[in-house]
Design an enzyme around this catalytic site. Sequence first.
Site, short mmCIF file in Angstrom:
data_model
loop_
_atom_site.label_atom_id
_atom_site.label_comp_id
_atom_site.label_asym_id
_atom_site.label_seq_id
_atom_site.Cartn_x
_atom_site.Cartn_y
_atom_site.Cartn_z
N TYR A 183 -56.90 -25.25 -17.12
CA TYR A 183 -58.17 -25.76 -17.81
C TYR A 183 -59.19 -26.33 -16.43
O TYR A 183 -60.41 -26.35 -16.62
CB TYR A 183 -58.02 -27.06 -18.70
CG TYR A 183 -56.86 -27.07 -19.46
CD1 TYR A 183 -56.73 -26.19 -20.44
CD2 TYR A 183 -55.61 -27.58 -19.21
CE1 TYR A 183 -55.68 -26.33 -21.34
CE2 TYR A 183 -54.63 -27.48 -19.88
CZ TYR A 183 -54.43 -26.82 -21.09
OH TYR A 183 -53.55 -26.53 -21.89
N ASP A 218 -29.25 -31.25 -17.74
CA ASP A 218 -29.66 -30.99 -19.33
C ASP A 218 -28.30 -30.43 -19.99
O ASP A 218 -27.38 -29.87 -19.37
CB ASP A 218 -30.57 -29.64 -19.45
CG ASP A 218 -30.92 -29.22 -20.85
OD1 ASP A 218 -30.43 -29.75 -21.79
OD2 ASP A 218 -32.05 -28.72 -20.70
N ARG A 270 -50.94 -35.56 -31.47
CA ARG A 270 -49.35 -36.10 -31.38
C ARG A 270 -48.89 -36.94 -31.90
O ARG A 270 -47.72 -37.25 -32.09
CB ARG A 270 -49.30 -36.16 -29.77
CG ARG A 270 -49.87 -34.86 -28.97
CD ARG A 270 -49.89 -35.34 -27.22
NE ARG A 270 -49.99 -34.39 -26.46
CZ ARG A 270 -49.70 -34.22 -25.37
NH1 ARG A 270 -48.83 -35.15 -24.92
NH2 ARG A 270 -49.89 -33.01 -24.69
N LYS A 314 -45.91 -26.88 -9.69
CA LYS A 314 -44.48 -26.25 -9.97
C LYS A 314 -44.37 -25.35 -8.82
O LYS A 314 -44.84 -24.39 -8.72
CB LYS A 314 -44.51 -25.78 -11.46
CG LYS A 314 -43.14 -25.09 -11.73
CD LYS A 314 -43.09 -24.59 -13.30
CE LYS A 314 -42.24 -23.72 -13.63
NZ LYS A 314 -41.07 -24.57 -14.11
N GLU A 342 -45.62 -38.86 -22.66
CA GLU A 342 -46.78 -38.72 -22.20
C GLU A 342 -47.84 -39.86 -22.90
O GLU A 342 -49.07 -40.06 -22.51
CB GLU A 342 -47.59 -37.41 -22.46
CG GLU A 342 -46.70 -36.39 -21.47
CD GLU A 342 -47.47 -35.07 -21.50
OE1 GLU A 342 -48.12 -34.81 -22.68
OE2 GLU A 342 -47.13 -34.09 -20.67
#
Length: 305
Positions: free
Chosen positions: A230, A29, A128, A267, A198
């Site tokens: 979810y 980054d 989106r 993660k 995505e």
Amino acid sequence: MTISQDFYMFERLFRAIYMPQNVYCIHVDKAATSEFKRAVQELLSCFTNTFISSQSKHIILGSISRLQADLACMRDLIALDVPWRYVINMGGHDFPLKTNREIVQYLKMLGGKNITPHLEFVLKSTERIKYTYREYRNRTHAFVLQKRRKKSPPPNQLKIHFGSKYVALTRKFVYFALFNEVAIELLQWSQDTYSPDEHFWITLNNIPAAPGSMDKEISTISLRAVKWIYQEDIHKGCHGHYWQDVCVYGPGDLKWLYASSSLFANKLELKTYPLTVECLELWIRERSLNQSEIPVESDWYLLPK
């Protein structure tokens, strides 16, 4: 691999996935600290089959930058004089659940197909691409906001599909994504959408002319073991904590991870739950050595601390 912070987590991940016959492109980054960039450079300088991406993007959650980082590495990989067959994209908080041998065997079984997994909850995210989005930066934050202006229809009458940003792509498909006119126009149209990584890969993979294009069975494959908030009725809860609706795995999640059919887990945080990372690292190293076709030396095993 796209990374931005937490060098020691990256170091553990790199050790777990490193093999001399592979090639590794690392995108750091642009907003990362000088100390982090220097540490990554020093580590990679020890290996001839690793390099830092020739382009560095400022990664902003939900913006085009995450996709641009992957594309930058793919351009570099295509330019190499190395006959690689598949590219797999990763983040700095992933960890392998399968050995390199198992991953290669898995990819061979695909018969030249790409993996661009569907995600059920993303399938409903038409907002989106209905409106435009814009990046904003201030001294401490960078973010994406929805604007009132509606998006134009997708180019070439493409049907936009939604899925995971984590993919496994053949070399021919990567070339198609970088240089085909339809792919270039889709990328340009996606600049002001939300989380285009995505929808970009899975939309291209649904074009019949794309090399290794969509297979209905393969589209259900999950490359990442993720516990979404979810889906607690399915995975029975997170034993660490949730961050942006994703479970950061605690030691209580290890049994679930060991049983997963996915290639990688996301993660993990070394600082928060070091035992989770260390147990996975010991587990995957032992499995790798048990699959060795040459005699294994005792010091190849990782000793628990």
